[in-house]
Write a protein that holds these residues in place. Structure first.
Motif, PDB file in Angstrom:
ATOM      1  N   ASN A  64      26.259  62.927 -67.511  1.00 18.73           N
ATOM      2  CA  ASN A  64      24.970  62.348 -67.125  1.00 18.73           C
ATOM      3  C   ASN A  64      24.942  61.762 -65.719  1.00 18.73           C
ATOM      4  O   ASN A  64      23.922  61.208 -65.310  1.00 18.73           O
ATOM      5  N   GLU A  77      17.327  55.902 -67.004  1.00 17.65           N
ATOM      6  CA  GLU A  77      17.710  54.792 -67.878  1.00 17.65           C
ATOM      7  C   GLU A  77      18.711  55.201 -68.954  1.00 17.65           C
ATOM      8  O   GLU A  77      19.697  54.507 -69.212  1.00 17.65           O
ATOM      9  N   LEU A  78      18.461  56.343 -69.613  1.00 15.56           N
ATOM     10  CA  LEU A  78      19.371  56.792 -70.665  1.00 15.56           C
ATOM     11  C   LEU A  78      20.763  57.037 -70.107  1.00 15.56           C
ATOM     12  O   LEU A  78      21.771  56.602 -70.684  1.00 15.56           O
ATOM     13  N   SER A  79      20.829  57.739 -68.983  1.00 14.63           N
ATOM     14  CA  SER A  79      22.131  58.029 -68.367  1.00 14.63           C
ATOM     15  C   SER A  79      22.835  56.737 -67.974  1.00 14.63           C
ATOM     16  O   SER A  79      24.041  56.573 -68.208  1.00 14.63           O
ATOM     17  N   ASN A  81      22.486  53.778 -69.223  1.00 12.37           N
ATOM     18  CA  ASN A  81      22.929  53.053 -70.420  1.00 12.37           C
ATOM     19  C   ASN A  81      24.177  53.679 -71.027  1.00 12.37           C
ATOM     20  O   ASN A  81      25.090  52.975 -71.482  1.00 12.37           O
ATOM     21  N   GLN A  82      24.224  55.012 -71.055  1.00 11.22           N
ATOM     22  CA  GLN A  82      25.393  55.684 -71.634  1.00 11.22           C
ATOM     23  C   GLN A  82      26.650  55.415 -70.815  1.00 11.22           C
ATOM     24  O   GLN A  82      27.732  55.184 -71.368  1.00 11.22           O
TER      25      GLN A  82
END
Length: 466
Positions: A64, A77-79, A81-82
């Motif tokens: 990501n 945001e997702l990347s 957070n991961q």
């Protein structure tokens, strides 16, 4: 009766055999990344457990991550957070992490070999299907699901059924312009995207033995694309020369002892495989895919197959694939215009791949209207490319050398191919939407991709070689 390479390694790692069921297999090395590890960490914490052997896990951020401005916070945001979750989980459980900014960061299947973490005779797993890459060293390496990632974290073992065994022999000399990516695309086209389902494949023969380690990794990487559980190649002097002196490779007396063990890792002359396939290297030409699975490949001079001999179901799937790609049956693939070139991924992002491309494009300019992304597989590859002046060759050709990551191999990060555009890619999958919604992907070798970047179309690279 003798043993195959696979059987020698498997038998040494079986902790317990279950009558009529799978075996409990000990795992030597576990690679993790930011996509498939968060749920596994959460799972062991819910059980009140700790990671059993954290020193046998290596973590990196790759899927990501952006490949530009990695010093800045990740925009998605997702990347973000991961990647942050990976940092926190590794710190909490004492797992070695090569995250963004670390000199060892990179694609998980690139950093393992280059650091000397990947070694012959090992069992290696990762929550990523292309873990088969590490089999190039004479290891049993395969991808696992998230629940299995949790199982290995908790026990350092895995429940596995023993697969059937296949050997693919490629003998003879490769023609000019034909490289390892062409070999594996030829094999997959020959036996289909499901032709090795249920098997673990050993690649053998004089053409395989002549390849460098990085070329062998490309072949083992794509074993999964024909349905295999994994692929492997017996270690030899080329393997040992590649490994010696690497950071985590054995040293001194330990190297001598391990080397003696590794030299016994080969299939005995009387070993029996469930299936064998023999291929003449001279029959292989530069390959390219035309459809939406890696088995839909042809030699660069060939026409896209006709649908005349297909039954109704096969014809429906075949035409659906061609419709997605905007192509017609029984027409040439050569001279098709392309919009993007992506050179990278765990299949073809090592220093030899970049050198191959740089040698071809030196003194040339990319075609107008074509965007070229060169994404190194690791920070070490990036640094080496700069030290060798490869980045300057790319810059003069109008190419962009980005920062390490999985990039446009898959649509999980910012590097996506726009809808309807054609990309010639050195990655491993051409599924619908793989490189972005409605993106159209031709899989090919770094040489064929480089030629497309310069000409703006699909060409036979042999016409441009001295």
């Amino acid at each position: 009766m003798g043993k195959t390479l696979f059987e020698k390694i498997w038998d040494k790692h079986v902790v317990k055999e279950i009558d009529g069921g799978p075996s409990v297999l000990y795992i030597d090395k576990h690679f993790i990344h930011e996509v498939t590890s968060p749920q596994a960490f959460k799972g062991i914490e819910k059980r009140g457990m700790k990671v059993f052997r954290p020193q046998q896990i290596v973590a990196t951020a790759d899927h990501n991550v952006p490949t530009l401005n990695q010093h800045l916070p990740i925009g998605d945001e997702l990347s973000r957070n991961q990647v942050q979750q990976l940092i926190e989980n590794c710190a909490k459980h004492g797992v070695e992490l090569y995250g963004l900014g670390h000199p060892f960061q990179g694609i998980v299947h690139v950093i393992g070999p280059e650091l000397g973490v990947t070694q012959p005779g090992m069992t290696i797993v990762c929550g990523d299907s292309h873990t088969s890459t590490h089999g190039a060293f004479g290891a049993i390496a395969f991808g696992i699901g998230t629940s299995e990632v949790e199982m290995v974290m908790a026990t350092q073992c895995l429940m596995q059924s023993k697969p059937k065994l296949m050997r693919i022999n490629v003998d003879g000399e490769l023609k000019n312009g034909v490289v390892s990516k062409d070999i594996i695309l030829y094999i997959i086209a020959l036996i289909s995207a499901s032709g090795a389902t249920g098997y673990f494949v050993e690649y053998a023969g004089s053409a395989i033995r002549s390849l460098s380690m990085e070329a062998r990794m490309t072949i083992c990487n794509m074993s999964i694309e024909m349905g295999a559980r994994g692929g492997m190649i017996a270690p030899d002097q080329i393997t040992f020369d590649y490994m010696e002196g690497r950071l985590f490779a054995p040293k001194g007396a330990e190297w001598t002892a391990r080397l003696a063990e590794w030299k016994q890792l080969y299939s005995d002359s009387d070993a029996v495989f469930d299936k064998e396939i023999n291929i003449d290297a001279a029959d292989i030409e530069p390959m390219i895919t035309y459809g939406t699975n890696p088995g839909m490949g042809i030699g660069i001079t060939k026409n896209i197959p006709s649908d005349a001999t297909l039954d109704d179901n096969e014809k429906r799937n075949f035409l659906k694939s061609l419709n997605y790609m905007g192509l017609q049956p029984d027409t040439p693939i050569k001279d098709r215009n392309i919009d993007y070139v992506f050179i990278g991924s765990c299949t073809n992002s090592r220093i030899e791949d970049l050198r191959m491309v740089a040698d071809f494009v030196k003194g040339k300019k990319k075609a107008d209207g074509v965007e070229v992304w060169i994404v190194p597989g690791s920070k070490q590859v990036e640094l080496q490319a700069k030290n060798e002046g490869i980045d300057k060759i790319f810059e003069e050709a109008g190419f962009m050398l980005r920062q390490p990551g999985c990039s446009a191999c898959l649509g999980m990060n910012e590097d996506k191919i726009p809808a309807g555009k054609y990309c010639i890619s050195t990655s491993n999958r051409n599924f619908e939407g793989r490189q972005g919604p409605n993106a159209r992907t031709f899989l090919a070798s770094p040489l064929t991709a480089a030629a497309a970047a310069i000409t703006g179309k699909v060409v036979d690279v042999r016409e441009y070689l001295n």
